[in-house]
Design a protein around this motif. Structure first.
Motif, short mmCIF file in Angstrom:
data_model
loop_
_atom_site.label_atom_id
_atom_site.label_comp_id
_atom_site.label_asym_id
_atom_site.label_seq_id
_atom_site.Cartn_x
_atom_site.Cartn_y
_atom_site.Cartn_z
N PHE A 147 -115.78 -52.22 108.46
CA PHE A 147 -115.71 -51.93 109.88
C PHE A 147 -114.67 -52.84 110.50
O PHE A 147 -114.31 -53.86 109.94
CB PHE A 147 -117.07 -52.15 110.56
CG PHE A 147 -118.11 -51.13 110.21
CD1 PHE A 147 -118.41 -50.10 111.09
CD2 PHE A 147 -118.79 -51.20 109.00
CE1 PHE A 147 -119.38 -49.15 110.78
CE2 PHE A 147 -119.76 -50.25 108.67
CZ PHE A 147 -120.05 -49.23 109.57
N ARG A 148 -114.21 -52.48 111.68
CA ARG A 148 -113.27 -53.34 112.38
C ARG A 148 -113.54 -53.30 113.87
O ARG A 148 -114.11 -52.35 114.39
CB ARG A 148 -111.82 -52.92 112.11
CG ARG A 148 -111.40 -51.61 112.76
CD ARG A 148 -109.99 -51.25 112.36
NE ARG A 148 -109.57 -49.98 112.95
CZ ARG A 148 -108.46 -49.33 112.62
NH1 ARG A 148 -107.65 -49.84 111.70
NH2 ARG A 148 -108.16 -48.18 113.21
N GLN A 149 -113.13 -54.36 114.53
CA GLN A 149 -113.32 -54.45 115.96
C GLN A 149 -112.10 -55.10 116.59
O GLN A 149 -111.73 -56.22 116.24
CB GLN A 149 -114.57 -55.25 116.31
CG GLN A 149 -114.90 -55.26 117.79
CD GLN A 149 -116.27 -55.84 118.09
OE1 GLN A 149 -116.78 -56.68 117.34
NE2 GLN A 149 -116.88 -55.39 119.17
N LYS A 173 -112.79 -53.69 122.38
CA LYS A 173 -113.21 -52.40 121.84
C LYS A 173 -114.52 -52.54 121.07
O LYS A 173 -114.90 -53.62 120.62
CB LYS A 173 -112.14 -51.84 120.90
CG LYS A 173 -110.77 -51.67 121.54
CD LYS A 173 -110.77 -50.56 122.57
CE LYS A 173 -109.37 -50.34 123.12
NZ LYS A 173 -109.34 -49.24 124.12
N GLU A 174 -115.21 -51.42 120.90
CA GLU A 174 -116.43 -51.41 120.11
C GLU A 174 -116.08 -51.38 118.63
O GLU A 174 -115.01 -50.92 118.24
CB GLU A 174 -117.29 -50.20 120.45
CG GLU A 174 -117.87 -50.21 121.85
CD GLU A 174 -118.84 -49.08 122.10
OE1 GLU A 174 -119.54 -49.11 123.12
OE2 GLU A 174 -118.91 -48.16 121.26
N ARG A 175 -117.00 -51.86 117.83
CA ARG A 175 -116.79 -51.86 116.40
C ARG A 175 -116.76 -50.42 115.88
O ARG A 175 -117.55 -49.58 116.31
CB ARG A 175 -117.91 -52.64 115.71
CG ARG A 175 -117.74 -52.79 114.21
CD ARG A 175 -118.72 -53.83 113.68
NE ARG A 175 -120.10 -53.48 113.95
CZ ARG A 175 -121.11 -54.33 113.84
NH1 ARG A 175 -120.88 -55.60 113.50
NH2 ARG A 175 -122.34 -53.92 114.10
N GLU A 176 -115.86 -50.14 114.97
CA GLU A 176 -115.74 -48.81 114.42
C GLU A 176 -115.67 -48.84 112.90
O GLU A 176 -115.14 -49.78 112.30
CB GLU A 176 -114.49 -48.11 114.96
CG GLU A 176 -113.19 -48.80 114.59
CD GLU A 176 -111.97 -48.06 115.09
OE1 GLU A 176 -112.09 -46.89 115.51
OE2 GLU A 176 -110.86 -48.65 115.05
N GLY A 205 -107.35 -56.27 114.31
CA GLY A 205 -108.75 -56.47 114.63
C GLY A 205 -109.43 -57.33 113.59
O GLY A 205 -108.82 -57.79 112.63
N TYR A 214 -111.93 -57.44 110.66
CA TYR A 214 -112.49 -56.53 109.66
C TYR A 214 -113.69 -57.16 108.99
O TYR A 214 -113.61 -58.27 108.46
CB TYR A 214 -111.43 -56.18 108.62
CG TYR A 214 -110.39 -55.20 109.12
CD1 TYR A 214 -110.33 -53.90 108.64
CD2 TYR A 214 -109.46 -55.60 110.09
CE1 TYR A 214 -109.38 -53.00 109.11
CE2 TYR A 214 -108.52 -54.70 110.56
CZ TYR A 214 -108.48 -53.40 110.07
OH TYR A 214 -107.54 -52.51 110.53
N SER A 215 -114.81 -56.44 108.99
CA SER A 215 -116.04 -56.94 108.39
C SER A 215 -116.53 -55.99 107.32
O SER A 215 -116.44 -54.77 107.47
CB SER A 215 -117.13 -57.10 109.46
OG SER A 215 -116.73 -57.98 110.49
N ASP A 244 -122.96 -46.97 111.65
CA ASP A 244 -123.18 -48.40 111.81
C ASP A 244 -124.62 -48.87 111.54
O ASP A 244 -124.82 -49.83 110.80
CB ASP A 244 -122.74 -48.82 113.22
CG ASP A 244 -122.81 -50.30 113.47
OD1 ASP A 244 -121.75 -50.93 113.63
OD2 ASP A 244 -123.94 -50.83 113.53
#
Length: 123
Positions: A37-39, A43-46, A91, A93-94, A107
């Protein structure tokens, strides 16, 4: 108990490439899904990309054709290869781990998260 640690973040120019890695301390027994995921700031995480227990992958439209998710099960490592990078890819990245037959980019399906790695793309 699962711990996820990302590495490989950094700064690159547009059009460049970067590879991210996520090392898992342990992998729960059973069906496991993993994802990136990235944020971006403000912005919201996507969801970016995911891989199911059976190897099925899912990519966000923005990532398809440019990013590749893969895993080394023997080493408990998840990878994300980022190519043709754009400034909008910037962003944190997780990596995340969940359980189930289908997780995709949903999510809430992921219960374990890494601390995140910063990716900055400049023009």
């Amino acid at each position: 108990q699962v711990q996820l640690v990302e590495s490989g973040g950094g700064s690159v120019q547009t059009g460049g490439s970067l590879s991210l890695s996520c090392a898992a301390s342990t992998i729960p027994y059973g069906s496991v899904c993993m994802a990136w995921f990235r944020q971006a700031p403000g912005k919201e995480r996507e969801g970016v990309a995911s891989i199911e227990s059976d190897g099925t992958t899912t990519y966000a439209d923005s990532a398809k054709g440019r990013f590749t998710i893969s895993e080394d099960n023997a080493k408990n490592i998840l990878y994300l290869e980022l190519n043709s990078l754009k400034t909008e890819d910037t962003g944190v990245y997780s990596c995340a781990l969940g359980s189930g037959r289908k997780c995709g980019l949903f999510d809430p399906a992921y219960l374990h998260w890494g601390q995140g790695a910063q990716v900055t793309v400049s023009s």
